[in-house]
Design an enzyme around this catalytic site. Sequence first.
Site, PDB file in Angstrom:
ATOM      1  N   ASP A  91      -3.912  -3.117  22.920  1.00  0.00           N
ATOM      2  CA  ASP A  91      -4.516  -2.862  21.282  1.00  0.00           C
ATOM      3  C   ASP A  91      -3.939  -0.968  22.771  1.00  0.00           C
ATOM      4  O   ASP A  91      -4.842  -0.625  24.069  1.00  0.00           O
ATOM      5  CB  ASP A  91      -6.109  -2.373  21.683  1.00  0.00           C
ATOM      6  CG  ASP A  91      -6.575  -3.210  19.793  1.00  0.00           C
ATOM      7  OD1 ASP A  91      -5.636  -3.349  19.598  1.00  0.00           O
ATOM      8  OD2 ASP A  91      -7.369  -3.126  20.516  1.00  0.00           O
TER       9      ASP A  91
ATOM     10  N   PHE B   2       1.057  -1.186   0.689  1.00  0.00           N
ATOM     11  CA  PHE B   2       0.264   0.282   0.000  1.00  0.00           C
ATOM     12  C   PHE B   2       0.734   1.209   0.055  1.00  0.00           C
ATOM     13  O   PHE B   2       1.037   2.366  -0.904  1.00  0.00           O
ATOM     14  CB  PHE B   2      -1.200   0.013   1.068  1.00  0.00           C
ATOM     15  CG  PHE B   2      -2.006   1.110   1.626  1.00  0.00           C
ATOM     16  CD1 PHE B   2      -2.113   1.952   0.760  1.00  0.00           C
ATOM     17  CD2 PHE B   2      -1.219   2.001   2.434  1.00  0.00           C
ATOM     18  CE1 PHE B   2      -3.450   3.101   0.682  1.00  0.00           C
ATOM     19  CE2 PHE B   2      -2.292   2.859   3.333  1.00  0.00           C
ATOM     20  CZ  PHE B   2      -3.079   3.730   2.179  1.00  0.00           C
TER      21      PHE B   2
ATOM     22  N   ARG C 131      -7.410   7.015  17.794  1.00  0.00           N
ATOM     23  CA  ARG C 131      -6.455   6.765  16.681  1.00  0.00           C
ATOM     24  C   ARG C 131      -5.811   8.055  16.228  1.00  0.00           C
ATOM     25  O   ARG C 131      -6.533   9.379  15.778  1.00  0.00           O
ATOM     26  CB  ARG C 131      -6.451   6.000  15.752  1.00  0.00           C
ATOM     27  CG  ARG C 131      -6.115   4.915  16.950  1.00  0.00           C
ATOM     28  CD  ARG C 131      -4.983   3.607  16.771  1.00  0.00           C
ATOM     29  NE  ARG C 131      -4.740   2.870  17.949  1.00  0.00           N
ATOM     30  CZ  ARG C 131      -4.900   2.522  19.123  1.00  0.00           C
ATOM     31  NH1 ARG C 131      -5.986   3.343  19.740  1.00  0.00           N
ATOM     32  NH2 ARG C 131      -5.400   1.409  19.530  1.00  0.00           N
TER      33      ARG C 131
ATOM     34  N   TYR D 226       5.271  -6.692  17.158  1.00  0.00           N
ATOM     35  CA  TYR D 226       5.020  -5.430  15.949  1.00  0.00           C
ATOM     36  C   TYR D 226       5.616  -4.593  16.437  1.00  0.00           C
ATOM     37  O   TYR D 226       7.049  -4.014  16.333  1.00  0.00           O
ATOM     38  CB  TYR D 226       4.308  -5.083  15.551  1.00  0.00           C
ATOM     39  CG  TYR D 226       3.699  -4.065  13.941  1.00  0.00           C
ATOM     40  CD1 TYR D 226       3.943  -4.893  12.651  1.00  0.00           C
ATOM     41  CD2 TYR D 226       3.907  -3.334  15.200  1.00  0.00           C
ATOM     42  CE1 TYR D 226       3.733  -4.238  11.576  1.00  0.00           C
ATOM     43  CE2 TYR D 226       3.796  -1.850  13.438  1.00  0.00           C
ATOM     44  CZ  TYR D 226       3.560  -2.074  11.655  1.00  0.00           C
ATOM     45  OH  TYR D 226       3.786  -1.701  10.993  1.00  0.00           O
TER      46      TYR D 226
ATOM     47  N   LYS E 174       9.788  -2.834  15.778  1.00  0.00           N
ATOM     48  CA  LYS E 174      10.247  -1.555  14.989  1.00  0.00           C
ATOM     49  C   LYS E 174      11.679  -0.523  15.744  1.00  0.00           C
ATOM     50  O   LYS E 174      12.275  -0.009  15.509  1.00  0.00           O
ATOM     51  CB  LYS E 174       9.129  -0.975  14.672  1.00  0.00           C
ATOM     52  CG  LYS E 174       7.546  -1.089  13.938  1.00  0.00           C
ATOM     53  CD  LYS E 174       8.210  -1.142  12.450  1.00  0.00           C
ATOM     54  CE  LYS E 174       7.574  -1.371  11.459  1.00  0.00           C
ATOM     55  NZ  LYS E 174       7.555  -1.618  10.330  1.00  0.00           N
TER      56      LYS E 174
ATOM     57  N   LEU F  18      10.035  -0.494   3.821  1.00  0.00           N
ATOM     58  CA  LEU F  18       8.921  -0.038   3.623  1.00  0.00           C
ATOM     59  C   LEU F  18       8.779  -2.089   4.485  1.00  0.00           C
ATOM     60  O   LEU F  18       7.201  -1.560   4.282  1.00  0.00           O
ATOM     61  CB  LEU F  18       8.166   0.083   2.620  1.00  0.00           C
ATOM     62  CG  LEU F  18       8.656   1.774   2.171  1.00  0.00           C
ATOM     63  CD1 LEU F  18       7.422   2.039   0.975  1.00  0.00           C
ATOM     64  CD2 LEU F  18       8.737   2.701   3.144  1.00  0.00           C
TER      65      LEU F  18
ATOM     66  N   ARG G 187      -9.402  -5.746  23.563  1.00  0.00           N
ATOM     67  CA  ARG G 187      -8.027  -6.145  22.869  1.00  0.00           C
ATOM     68  C   ARG G 187      -7.015  -5.753  23.888  1.00  0.00           C
ATOM     69  O   ARG G 187      -6.547  -4.870  24.185  1.00  0.00           O
ATOM     70  CB  ARG G 187      -7.863  -7.036  21.424  1.00  0.00           C
ATOM     71  CG  ARG G 187      -8.666  -7.391  21.216  1.00  0.00           C
ATOM     72  CD  ARG G 187      -8.683  -7.881  19.520  1.00  0.00           C
ATOM     73  NE  ARG G 187      -8.238  -6.261  18.848  1.00  0.00           N
ATOM     74  CZ  ARG G 187      -7.696  -6.098  17.571  1.00  0.00           C
ATOM     75  NH1 ARG G 187      -7.781  -6.877  16.685  1.00  0.00           N
ATOM     76  NH2 ARG G 187      -7.464  -4.245  17.279  1.00  0.00           N
TER      77      ARG G 187
END
Length: 323
Positions: free
Chosen positions: A273, A19, A213, A146, A150, A77, A270
């Site tokens: 989150d 994307f 967000r 994740y 990073k 990316l 969750r």
Amino acid sequence: MNDLSQSGAEIAVLGGDGFLGTHLVNALLSQGARLRVYGRNPRERYRNGTVVAVRGNFADGSALEEAVDGASLVYHLVSSTIPSTSNADPIADVQSNLIGSLHLLETMKRCGVNRIVYASSGGTVYGNPRNLPVAEDHSLDPLCSYGIVKVAVEKYLNMFSCVDGMTATVLRLSNPYGPLQRAHGAQGVISVFAHKILAGQNIEVWGDGTTVRDYIYIDDVVDAMLRAAHATHSGVYNIGSGVGHSLNRILEILADVIGKKVNVRYLPKRSFDVREIVLDVRRARAELGWQPETSLEEGIRRYCSTVADQIQTAVRLANAPIA
């Protein structure tokens, strides 16, 4: 801002068929840049004389030298996981994304390539922030593998910058959205919600919809990526809108733009989150000369106008009688 075609050197875009990568590649091509697009299955449409498609496996480092040797700049990316799935197999996350990134950095060092722009995650690296908006010097306490990976890649980039003189620009992206984003995955709520509303399907939301967000339109992300290519020193920059919106607000805007009722089912929240995240983008404004230009409402209008006809055609075909 100077374009990226003047030096005549090639630019390597790793993950250029995703994307973000697709939009970046198109922008670079419009500037006349010569590109190498690296991935498992680089798209044939990139084989057009100014782009070399390089097929490789990022996890084991295959074909990385072919992709980066002789390049003046590398855009990294690549990511094989997303926040909602990474905790299911952290070992695989590390093996594919962290080890793959180390293969890349070692390959760049061996080939004498010393400029890289890395797409990190402003939505996950901070964890639950102590204050909002979150600046780049906030502590890094991610709640998912994740985000941890990073952060680890960022730390290695800093090491290569300090020890080997590499210029590493880290862009901590918030939540990008826009045309070409997948609408049938577990990431990209604006795309997923819009497609479901247009198709008359129910929407499931984890939690009560109050999770906040920072959403940023893809054109603004690409602008930041292009500006990052001209950075004269290593640095870390938040790239977001600087404004927070709840999931419930996203649904309200979509319903208003699309003009259809939204049917929502709320599910248990969750644990991984983040409750709320809004990025402070003042450093990018001051040092990169970048700022977000597209409001959420305008971005959603643009996105929906792009995909509405496609979705309605798909729905008609799905509901058509079988001959």
